[in-house]
Design a protein around this motif. Sequence first.
Motif, PDB file in Angstrom:
ATOM      1  N   VAL A  84      35.488  15.424  11.247  1.00 12.83           N
ATOM      2  CA  VAL A  84      34.847  15.278  12.560  1.00 12.83           C
ATOM      3  C   VAL A  84      35.633  16.026  13.633  1.00 12.83           C
ATOM      4  CG1 VAL A  84      33.757  13.057  12.011  1.00 12.83           C
ATOM      5  CG2 VAL A  84      35.934  13.081  13.215  1.00 12.83           C
TER       6      VAL A  84
ATOM      7  N   ALA B  26      33.097   7.278  12.521  1.00 19.25           N
ATOM      8  CA  ALA B  26      34.204   7.469  11.575  1.00 19.25           C
ATOM      9  C   ALA B  26      35.258   6.373  11.654  1.00 19.25           C
ATOM     10  CB  ALA B  26      34.858   8.827  11.832  1.00 19.25           C
TER      11      ALA B  26
ATOM     12  N   ILE C 141      33.893  10.337  17.097  1.00 17.87           N
ATOM     13  CA  ILE C 141      34.694   9.523  16.184  1.00 17.87           C
ATOM     14  C   ILE C 141      34.134   8.115  15.998  1.00 17.87           C
ATOM     15  CG2 ILE C 141      36.846  10.771  16.474  1.00 17.87           C
ATOM     16  CD1 ILE C 141      36.571   7.567  18.226  1.00 17.87           C
TER      17      ILE C 141
ATOM     18  N   LYS D 135      36.163   4.129   8.498  1.00 18.84           N
ATOM     19  CA  LYS D 135      36.850   4.867   7.434  1.00 18.84           C
ATOM     20  C   LYS D 135      38.260   5.256   7.864  1.00 18.84           C
ATOM     21  CE  LYS D 135      32.831   6.250   4.927  1.00 18.84           C
ATOM     22  NZ  LYS D 135      32.114   7.223   4.176  1.00 18.84           N
TER      23      LYS D 135
ATOM     24  N   THR E 152      30.941  12.190   8.545  1.00 16.18           N
ATOM     25  CA  THR E 152      31.655  11.083   7.892  1.00 16.18           C
ATOM     26  C   THR E 152      30.977  10.695   6.580  1.00 16.18           C
ATOM     27  OG1 THR E 152      32.419  10.271  10.027  1.00 16.18           O
ATOM     28  CG2 THR E 152      32.461   8.713   8.200  1.00 16.18           C
ATOM     29  N   GLU E 153      29.676  10.685   6.580  1.00 19.16           N
ATOM     30  CA  GLU E 153      28.940  10.278   5.380  1.00 19.16           C
ATOM     31  C   GLU E 153      29.007  11.316   4.269  1.00 19.16           C
ATOM     32  OE1 GLU E 153      26.725   7.978   2.819  1.00 19.16           O
ATOM     33  OE2 GLU E 153      27.503   7.381   4.769  1.00 19.16           O
TER      34      GLU E 153
ATOM     35  N   GLY F 184      29.047  12.951  14.018  1.00 17.23           N
ATOM     36  CA  GLY F 184      30.064  12.054  13.479  1.00 17.23           C
ATOM     37  C   GLY F 184      29.553  11.291  12.274  1.00 17.23           C
TER      38      GLY F 184
ATOM     39  N   SER G  21      33.984  13.966   5.115  1.00 12.65           N
ATOM     40  CA  SER G  21      34.980  12.905   5.286  1.00 12.65           C
ATOM     41  C   SER G  21      35.393  12.862   6.749  1.00 12.65           C
ATOM     42  CB  SER G  21      36.198  13.120   4.385  1.00 12.65           C
ATOM     43  OG  SER G  21      36.927  14.244   4.796  1.00 12.65           O
ATOM     44  N   TRP G  22      35.968  11.747   7.169  1.00 14.82           N
ATOM     45  CA  TRP G  22      36.257  11.565   8.592  1.00 14.82           C
ATOM     46  C   TRP G  22      37.166  12.637   9.196  1.00 14.82           C
ATOM     47  CZ3 TRP G  22      41.058  11.059  10.557  1.00 14.82           C
ATOM     48  CH2 TRP G  22      42.074  10.589   9.727  1.00 14.82           C
TER      49      TRP G  22
END
Length: 178
Positions: free
Chosen positions: A167, A31, A28, A34, A159-160, A155, A163-164
Motif C-alpha cells: 500500500v 491494511a 492504510i 494485517k 491488501t487483499e 488499500g 500484501s499490506w
Amino acid sequence: MPRNPHRWWALALIALAQFMVIMDTSIIGVALPKMQNDLGFTPSDLSWVFNAYVVAFGGLLLLGGRLSDLYGARRIFATGWAILLAGSAAAGLAGTVEFELAARAVQGAGSALIAPAALTLLMMLFGNRPAELTKALALYGAAAPAGGTAGVFLGGVITEYVSWPWVFTSTSRSPSSL
C-alpha cells in the motif's frame, strides 16, 4: 505577465500532489488488521499508524509554508516528494512497530512540505487570472475527496490481492519537477 504555456500540466501535477497527500491518510485503513498481525501492534497502539502521519502533517504545515517562502515553492515541492518517497519506501519495509510509526511520520513531514508549496505554485500560475484560478482551484479541490476514496479502495485491493506493505508503493512514484 506572460502566460505560462505549461500551467495546465503543472496544475495536473499539483492536483496529483493533493490527491497523494490525502490518499496517504486513507490507504492504510484496510491494511491495519494485517499490519497488526505482522508487526505486533497492540489494539490501542494501532491508531498511531494513522495518527503518526496526520500529526506530523498537521504539525509541520506552517513550517512547510515558511520554507516554501524562504527557499521557493518548486524546491520545497520537490523536496517534499523526495521525503514522502523515502517515508513510503521505509513504511513498506518496516519490520517493527517503531520503524513503521517513524516511517509514517516521515511521510507526514513530506506531505507537510508538498501541500503549502502546491498552493503557492497554484497561485503563482493562476493568481492573476480569476476565471482560470476558479477552474484551477476546483480541480485542486476535487483531488482531495478523490484521493480519500482511491486510498480506501486501493488499500483494500492491494491488501487483499498483494500484501499490506505494497500500500505504500502507491506513493513511491514522484511526479516530474514543475
